[in-house]
Motif scaffolding. Structure first.
Motif, PDB file in Angstrom:
ATOM      1  N   UNK A 113     -38.786  20.547 100.596  1.00  0.00           N
ATOM      2  CA  UNK A 113     -38.632  19.736  99.808  1.00  0.00           C
ATOM      3  C   UNK A 113     -38.553  18.174  99.818  1.00  0.00           C
ATOM      4  N   UNK A 114     -38.192  18.313 101.352  1.00  0.00           N
ATOM      5  CA  UNK A 114     -38.660  16.518 102.146  1.00  0.00           C
ATOM      6  C   UNK A 114     -39.502  16.691 101.663  1.00  0.00           C
ATOM      7  N   UNK A 115     -40.518  16.858 102.196  1.00  0.00           N
ATOM      8  CA  UNK A 115     -41.911  16.311 102.003  1.00  0.00           C
ATOM      9  C   UNK A 115     -42.255  15.698 100.276  1.00  0.00           C
ATOM     10  N   UNK A 116     -41.426  16.452  99.521  1.00  0.00           N
ATOM     11  CA  UNK A 116     -41.615  16.446  97.880  1.00  0.00           C
ATOM     12  C   UNK A 116     -40.730  15.292  97.907  1.00  0.00           C
ATOM     13  N   UNK A 117     -39.529  15.201  98.002  1.00  0.00           N
ATOM     14  CA  UNK A 117     -39.027  13.864  97.846  1.00  0.00           C
ATOM     15  C   UNK A 117     -39.687  12.755  98.395  1.00  0.00           C
ATOM     16  N   UNK A 118     -40.513  12.679  99.119  1.00  0.00           N
ATOM     17  CA  UNK A 118     -41.105  11.198  99.297  1.00  0.00           C
ATOM     18  C   UNK A 118     -42.253  10.775  99.245  1.00  0.00           C
ATOM     19  N   UNK A 119     -42.684  11.874  98.202  1.00  0.00           N
ATOM     20  CA  UNK A 119     -43.248  11.719  96.853  1.00  0.00           C
ATOM     21  C   UNK A 119     -45.250  12.486  97.847  1.00  0.00           C
ATOM     22  N   UNK A 120     -45.425  13.656  97.853  1.00  0.00           N
ATOM     23  CA  UNK A 120     -46.462  14.497  98.600  1.00  0.00           C
ATOM     24  C   UNK A 120     -46.718  14.801  97.238  1.00  0.00           C
ATOM     25  N   UNK A 121     -48.266  14.717  97.442  1.00  0.00           N
ATOM     26  CA  UNK A 121     -48.977  15.856  96.119  1.00  0.00           C
ATOM     27  C   UNK A 121     -48.544  17.173  96.824  1.00  0.00           C
TER      28      UNK A 121
END
Length: 232
Positions: A113-121
């Motif tokens: 979730x943190x990676x997704x929030x940082x814009x990681x596809x």
């Protein structure tokens, strides 16, 4: 000991040359298997229904005897190293695909979730977040696949001296020289141990956050106490 390292000339390699050939025929298939397993594991994690059939296919391929693979491939690739390496690459999938898939699934949801929030596809998250965290499980699979590949290369001696160190086993029987068989067994075992140790060192380098061995854990507090005592 001279006879131990006295390699018959018809093998067209020295002892060191056979070691290099053995490593090439064993490690290149594992590397190829890893390249195949990475996208397969990604698909299996993204589409969960794919995991059982993919695991079933890799298990079926592993169950096929290497000689049967040789018979099928020899008409296309001839009596070459490629005929030996293709089955070994396919065999490695039965270990690597589950290791990568299970390792990636063990990544906490909070991290994703943190990676997704940082814009990681999805692909970037897989390569830069999930795979590094899953490195211990992946390297554990690589250790098994590498040891298996190193041992199975010797079967290639049955198709025109393509077994590297395994060729010494055939030469031992042909020339009635048991020391050549001992050379093949000892050297192959040593290669497996060295490669395994290298992978363990790689795992420690890639995962400095993991707990160290018991000896290292006990040594670390002792050094810390000594440092504090010196500071006082």
């Amino acid at each position: 000991m001279n006879g131990f390292f006295d390699i018959p000339s018809d093998l067209q390699h020295s002892w060191a040359g056979l070691i290099g050939l053995h490593l090439r025929e064993a490690l290149l298939p594992v590397a190829a298997g890893l390249l195949l397993a990475l996208p397969l594991a990604l698909l299996c994690n993204r589409f969960r229904w794919l995991y059982p059939p993919v695991l079933g296919v890799t298990t079926m391929l592993y169950a096929v005897p290497s000689l049967a693979f040789f018979v099928v491939l020899i008409d296309y690739t001839g009596q070459t190293e490629l005929t030996v390496m293709i089955p070994l690459a396919l065999y490695s999938l039965v270990v690597l695909v589950p290791a990568i898939a299970d390792g990636v699934r063990s990544v906490p949801d909070e991290t994703l979730s943190a990676a997704t929030a940082m814009g990681f596809g999805p692909v970037r998250r897989y390569l830069q977040v999930q795979l590094p965290i899953a490195a211990p499980a992946i390297i554990a699979g690589l250790r098994v696949a590498t040891a298996s590949s190193i041992s199975l290369v010797s079967v290639g001696a049955l198709i025109g001296n393509q077994g590297a160190l395994g060729n010494l086993l055939a030469a031992a029987q042909k020339y009635d020289r048991p020391e050549l068989a001992a050379n093949a067994v000892v050297t192959t075992a040593a290669l497996a141990i060295c490669c395994d140790a290298a992978l363990v060192a790689l795992r420690r380098a890639l995962t400095p956050w993991m707990p160290r061995s018991g000896r290292e854990r006990t040594a670390a507090p002792r050094e810390e106490l000594l440092t504090k005592g010196a500071a006082r």
